[in-house]
Enzyme design. Structure first.
Site, mmCIF file in Angstrom:
data_model
loop_
_atom_site.group_PDB
_atom_site.id
_atom_site.type_symbol
_atom_site.label_atom_id
_atom_site.label_comp_id
_atom_site.label_asym_id
_atom_site.label_seq_id
_atom_site.Cartn_x
_atom_site.Cartn_y
_atom_site.Cartn_z
ATOM 1 N N ASP A 163 59.791 1.128 -13.283
ATOM 2 C CA ASP A 163 60.487 2.211 -13.990
ATOM 3 C C ASP A 163 61.602 1.578 -14.816
ATOM 4 O OD1 ASP A 163 61.999 4.662 -14.636
ATOM 5 O OD2 ASP A 163 60.812 5.569 -13.040
ATOM 6 N N LYS A 189 50.736 16.489 -14.378
ATOM 7 C CA LYS A 189 51.553 17.598 -14.905
ATOM 8 C C LYS A 189 50.653 18.605 -15.603
ATOM 9 C CE LYS A 189 56.244 17.700 -15.406
ATOM 10 N NZ LYS A 189 56.375 18.295 -14.184
#
Ligand code: SAM
Length: 341
Positions: free
Chosen positions: A230, A297
């Site tokens: 990340d 999502k």
């Protein structure tokens, strides 16, 4: 022919109903609490047959259901409502004697039902004990379900496994452990349980979109070594944790050795098609038979179509095992897939 009370995440009941209609054409469905709870009828199938089919291949958006053995009128009169519940328990005496039972009481917002969940359970508990049953919250032999709407009280006694979840309405709760890094951690804990995938059996995990580190921390706690990817910072609470490597970069730019992980997890809140492209690029780093747990999502208008398209996409390079909307998923679902052997 049996009625069931079914529940999905708020706003997703229309999709659960659509899935059921596609699988069981002509199935009778009617909404009870908008977007969340509905009644279904097993039609030509017996209740048992329907449960068997649903357990074999769980609909994505159906979180919980219980069979309705009894439907009576509901009112705000506490004595009358308690008496109805006790009468139902008495009618189940044969199954309850000497057995453990969990009482799960829920109601729609517009119901005159005069009790909270805990009060409803307390109203029933003495009668259950008198029948020789042990009232417990978890791991019970039976679940006695009560669901109250504006006009009806639905009551049912079932085997916990037949409800798809042994939590009231499928609302899985985890203890908020000390120092929990993010609520996102609950998604991974629930995926582990829902997919029957004990995380401690993995050795090396790749966590894509890892910050602030909820999933990473769950994996480290299970003794798994984690490569967390990340560009954002991980929580300071993870600093110095043995087994953790943080690559502060975009996952799309990773270059990894083949077969170097047995678990790939990905919770990047990003366009699911882009995420799929990134996971495809990195899939060779997953050893054959290794697992991938990915949050998808739901950012397009037709969730069922999006899921069908993405399942086909993932299926080109991974074997899709399950897709489920978890209780802790919001506008998303979770996919479990394994690398082809
Ligand atoms: C919902 S958060 C993940 C939460 C995490 N699972 C946890 O338990 O704490 C999404 C993360 O994905 C990261 N992200 C988004 N796109 C990314 C990319 N292309 N590569 C790496 N990380 C990415 C974001 O920086 C963000 O930290």
């Amino acid at each position: 022919m049996t009625d069931f009370i079914a529940t999905s995440n708020p706003g997703f009941a229309p999709y659960a109903m659509e899935e059921l209609r596609r699988r069981f054409p002509g199935m009778k469905l009617s909404g009870l609490a908008p977007g969340e709870t509905f009644k279904l009828n097993s039609g030509a199938l017996s209740g048992r047959e329907l449960i068997k089919l649903l357990r074999q291949d769980e609909p994505i958006f159906l979180r919980h259901l219980f069979p309705v053995d009894n439907e009576v009128q509901v009112s705000g009169d506490a004595d009358a409502v308690a008496a109805s519940m006790v009468r139902f328990a008495d009618a189940c005496a044969d199954r309850l004697r000497g057995a453990s039972v969990a009482v799960q009481v829920r109601k729609s917002q517009d119901s005159p039902f005069p009790f909270s969940s805990a009060e409803g359970r307390d109203a029933l508990a003495p009668a259950l004990r008198e029948l020789g049953a042990e009232v417990t919250a978890r791991d019970a032999r039976w679940i006695l379900s009560v669901y109250a709407t504006r006009s009806s009280l639905y009551l049912g006694l079932s085997d916990p496994a037949d409800n798809l979840s042994d939590w009231p309405g499928g609302a899985v709760r985890f203890r908020r452990e000390e120092g929990l890094i993010s609520r996102a951690a609950f998604k991974l804990l629930e995926a582990e349980r829902t997919f029957g995938l004990p995380l401690d059996r993995f050795r090396r995990a790749l966590d894509l979109g890892a910050a602030p580190g909820g999933w990473t921390s769950v994996l480290l706690d299970r003794g798994v070594q984690v490569t967390a990817v990340d560009p954002a910072e991980l929580s300071p609470a993870l600093e110095g944790r043995p087994g953790l490597r943080h690559l502060r970069m975009n996952a799309a730019e990773l270059d990894l050795k083949p077969d170097s992980f047995d678990l790939l997890v990905c919770d990047m809140s990003w366009d699911p098609r882009h995420t799929c492209g990134i996971v495809e690029e990195l899939a060779p780093a997953l050893a054959p038979g290794g697992s991938a747990i990915v949050t998808l999502k739901l950012m397009y208008r037709k969730p069922l179509q999006t899921i069908a398209d993405l399942t086909a996409e993932y299926g080109r390079f991974l074997e899709v095992r399950r897709v489920k909307q978890l209780f802790h998923n919001r506008e998303e679902v979770t996919i479990w897939a394994t690398r082809y052997r």
